[in-house]
Design a protein around this motif. Structure first.
Motif, PDB file in Angstrom:
ATOM      1  N   UNK A  96       0.618  -1.245   0.167  1.00 36.10           N
ATOM      2  CA  UNK A  96      -0.076   0.096  -0.126  1.00 36.10           C
ATOM      3  C   UNK A  96       1.085   1.295  -0.056  1.00 36.10           C
ATOM      4  N   UNK A  97       2.048   1.101   0.894  1.00 34.97           N
ATOM      5  CA  UNK A  97       2.744   2.401   0.942  1.00 34.97           C
ATOM      6  C   UNK A  97       3.721   2.983  -0.238  1.00 34.97           C
ATOM      7  N   UNK A  98       3.871   1.622  -1.155  1.00 31.00           N
ATOM      8  CA  UNK A  98       4.918   1.816  -2.260  1.00 31.00           C
ATOM      9  C   UNK A  98       4.606   2.929  -3.333  1.00 31.00           C
ATOM     10  N   UNK A  99       5.391   3.681  -3.701  1.00 32.12           N
ATOM     11  CA  UNK A  99       4.728   4.827  -4.738  1.00 32.12           C
ATOM     12  C   UNK A  99       4.072   4.025  -6.006  1.00 32.12           C
ATOM     13  N   UNK A 100       3.191   5.029  -6.257  1.00 31.30           N
ATOM     14  CA  UNK A 100       1.961   4.500  -7.527  1.00 31.30           C
ATOM     15  C   UNK A 100       2.161   5.239  -8.571  1.00 31.30           C
ATOM     16  N   UNK A 101       1.538   4.704  -9.788  1.00 34.32           N
ATOM     17  CA  UNK A 101       1.263   5.723 -10.874  1.00 34.32           C
ATOM     18  C   UNK A 101      -0.184   5.837 -11.110  1.00 34.32           C
ATOM     19  N   UNK A 102      -0.712   6.604 -11.677  1.00 33.52           N
ATOM     20  CA  UNK A 102      -2.188   7.235 -11.720  1.00 33.52           C
ATOM     21  C   UNK A 102      -2.348   7.462 -13.301  1.00 33.52           C
ATOM     22  N   UNK A 103      -3.624   7.041 -13.712  1.00 35.72           N
ATOM     23  CA  UNK A 103      -3.874   7.595 -15.293  1.00 35.72           C
ATOM     24  C   UNK A 103      -5.580   8.082 -14.992  1.00 35.72           C
ATOM     25  N   UNK A 104      -5.792   9.237 -14.568  1.00 36.46           N
ATOM     26  CA  UNK A 104      -6.968   9.695 -14.160  1.00 36.46           C
ATOM     27  C   UNK A 104      -8.108  10.174 -15.316  1.00 36.46           C
ATOM     28  N   UNK A 105      -8.200   9.091 -16.185  1.00 38.28           N
ATOM     29  CA  UNK A 105      -9.014   9.260 -17.221  1.00 38.28           C
ATOM     30  C   UNK A 105     -10.479   8.801 -16.783  1.00 38.28           C
ATOM     31  N   UNK A 106     -11.384   9.595 -17.313  1.00 37.79           N
ATOM     32  CA  UNK A 106     -12.820   9.251 -16.935  1.00 37.79           C
ATOM     33  C   UNK A 106     -13.446   8.373 -18.178  1.00 37.79           C
ATOM     34  N   UNK A 107     -14.603   7.970 -18.271  1.00 34.96           N
ATOM     35  CA  UNK A 107     -15.316   7.309 -19.482  1.00 34.96           C
ATOM     36  C   UNK A 107     -15.563   7.984 -20.481  1.00 34.96           C
ATOM     37  N   UNK A 108     -15.395   9.512 -20.583  1.00 34.78           N
ATOM     38  CA  UNK A 108     -15.470  10.347 -21.656  1.00 34.78           C
ATOM     39  C   UNK A 108     -14.256  10.912 -22.133  1.00 34.78           C
ATOM     40  N   UNK A 109     -12.978  10.532 -21.732  1.00 32.42           N
ATOM     41  CA  UNK A 109     -12.086  11.093 -22.319  1.00 32.42           C
ATOM     42  C   UNK A 109     -10.818  10.221 -21.783  1.00 32.42           C
ATOM     43  N   UNK A 110      -9.492  10.714 -22.298  1.00 29.17           N
ATOM     44  CA  UNK A 110      -8.164  10.165 -21.763  1.00 29.17           C
ATOM     45  C   UNK A 110      -7.576  10.954 -20.637  1.00 29.17           C
ATOM     46  N   UNK A 111      -6.404  11.133 -20.371  1.00 30.70           N
ATOM     47  CA  UNK A 111      -5.622  11.516 -19.383  1.00 30.70           C
ATOM     48  C   UNK A 111      -4.106  11.423 -19.375  1.00 30.70           C
ATOM     49  N   UNK A 112      -3.244  12.273 -18.816  1.00 32.15           N
ATOM     50  CA  UNK A 112      -2.023  12.280 -18.747  1.00 32.15           C
ATOM     51  C   UNK A 112      -1.615  10.944 -17.887  1.00 32.15           C
TER      52      UNK A 112
END
Length: 478
Positions: free
Chosen positions: A413-429
């Motif tokens: 849980x503590x380990x660094x993570x990545x994130x791709x905060x895209x919704x169902x309407x579009x993509x993200x960085x």
């Protein structure tokens, strides 16, 4: 010291409450209700009585609870267009129309509880009436929230050292005395209708009176030698199952870090295409659907984050993974006068595009980011995370670290993570903490934008994990 029960939540006071119930002889259902009620009080910026609830439960059977809300009769595409809206507002009374499902979910849990509601709510009522020391994250959220109505502002902007929510405390006391059903069929439901009418909101008594949370069969896949269970649609939980299915072909254990991350990310993109295509109200996902290939193509950028709070309970026999939310932080900013109920703004996730699978319609439930996860194999793992659209990513990263890389639950849980905060309407960085993923946007340190995860791992002993990105590891003295 050997432990045969545990509670893991995102605030130390709610964790204390749940453990206290178990220590006093309550079961997992008792502890789940008590923990959930305490979270309503001590993390109002992440959830509330006016919000949603999802859980997955393992006892003699395994099942899920869908406590998401449907749109009321007055919430139509035509209504919003007629009033000059091209999209649903994200805050205010016109965003607060998704019927709250938390209290109805408590009704389902309470059927297997052993203690009276007065006992289960006693600590939450005390925290609300007498106050508690708010965490820095709550204080920051209050300072940054600019959408509250007069009732909301009277609660959260007139406090001193302690955060006091007396109206909320009185409502919890009323629920304990009159029964949980009074939220939908009694005085509380009438008060919600009156407030909605005065503030030009859309929920009416009949919408509440006809609502109930539901017990549903969870989705299941095999990952390595584990059965993985999560909520079916409208929950996005199937996204994680589809992704894990695709990862079954990789030997993640033998990979260097860069190949491990690229493998996860390469399989994430088609998993989010699966999400766009397959998760909506009315969808029925089969095991064959979880094996289909979905191609990935870039779309418009549309980053979405939301705030929720997840917790897990294990009593030595039964295990519960649960999550509850008002969607965007405090939710709509619409607080029910005299009752301290902060209404969610989950309905704003609907679209007014009538041709879209997630188009607004009375009686319909919006696509939902909440999900809960249970893994049963060599170990029993109860897991949940806040984070809106990135919840499948948090779950998959923690699951693969535990199962494939042999991390303990706290380190996973503590380990660094990545994130791709895209919704169902579009993509993200793509973002990553401490630059763990090459080419991603750098986030220094550990960030709340990566979600807050909590979980319990049961093998010979019972181990709880708490996310350092949240409030779960704060020190409190009672």
């Amino acid at each position: 010291m050997y432990m045969n029960y545990a509670v893991a939540s995102s605030h130390p006071l709610s964790t204390f409450v749940g453990n206290e119930i178990l220590k006093d002889g309550g079961n997992a259902y008792d502890a789940a209700i008590a923990t959930s009620a305490a979270l309503v009080v001590v993390q109002p910026h992440l959830n509330g009585l006016g919000g949603d609830f999802f859980s997955t439960i393992i006892d003699n059977d395994i099942y899920s609870i869908n406590g998401s809300g449907n749109a009321p009769e007055l919430a139509t595409i035509e209504f919003f267009h007629r009033n000059g809206y091209n999209k649903i507002p994200e805050h205010g009374p016109l965003s607060s129309f998704s019927i709250p499902g938390l209290v109805s979910s408590w009704e389902i849990l309470y059927k297997n509880a052993t203690m009276k509601l007065e006992k289960l709510f006693s600590r939450a009522i005390s925290f609300a009436m007498d106050g508690f020391i708010p965490s820095n994250s709550i204080l920051k959220a209050i300072k940054n929230f600019k959408y509250g109505d007069v009732d909301f502002n009277n609660i959260y902007y007139n406090n001193g050292r302690l955060l006091v929510q007396r109206a909320l405390g009185r409502t919890l006391k009323l629920l304990a005395e009159k029964g949980l059903e009074s939220f939908y069929h009694g005085d509380i439901a009438r008060a919600i209708e009156d407030d909605m009418i005065k503030k030009h909101g859309l929920i009416r008594f009949n919408d509440l009176d006809s609502y109930s949370a539901s017990v549903v069969k969870p989705l299941e896949i095999r990952y390595r030698n584990y059965s993985v269970y999560t909520n079916p649609p409208v929950s996005q939980g199937a996204t994680a199952l589809y992704w894990l299915n695709r990862l079954n072909k990789y030997d993640l254990y033998s990979m260097p870090d860069d190949l491990y991350y690229s493998s996860l990310i390469n399989e994430m993109y088609p998993s989010y295409e699966f999400r766009k295509s397959m998760i909506y109200d009315g969808s029925s996902i089969s095991n064959d659907d979880l094996l289909n290939n979905y191609s990935y193509s870039k779309n418009k950028k549309d980053e979405k984050y939301s705030d929720t709070t997840a917790f897990s309970v294990f009593d030595g026999d039964a295990g519960i993974s649960a999550i509850q939310s008002n969607y965007m932080g405090f939710g709509s900013g619409h607080s029910i006068h005299g009752y301290g109920i902060n209404m969610n703004n989950r309905g704003s996730y609907f679209t007014l595009d009538k041709n879209h699978k997630n188009a607004l319609k009375p009686g319909k439930k919006t696509f939902h980011t909440l999900m809960s996860t249970i893994l049963n194999g060599d170990k029993l793992i109860l897991l949940g995370s806040m984070g809106g659209d990135i919840q499948p990513q948090v779950n998959v990263q923690i699951i693969t670290r535990i199962i494939d890389l042999n991390y303990n639950i706290q380190d996973a849980i503590s380990y660094p993570r990545f994130a791709y905060p895209a919704s169902i309407y579009g993509d993200a960085d793509l973002y990553s903490e401490k630059g763990i993923v090459s080419g991603s946007k750098y986030i220094d340190g550990l960030s709340s934008t990566m979600g807050h995860a909590q979980g319990i791992l049961i093998e010979d002993d019972v181990h709880a994990g708490f996310d350092p990105r949240g409030d779960g590891l704060l020190k409190y003295h009672l």
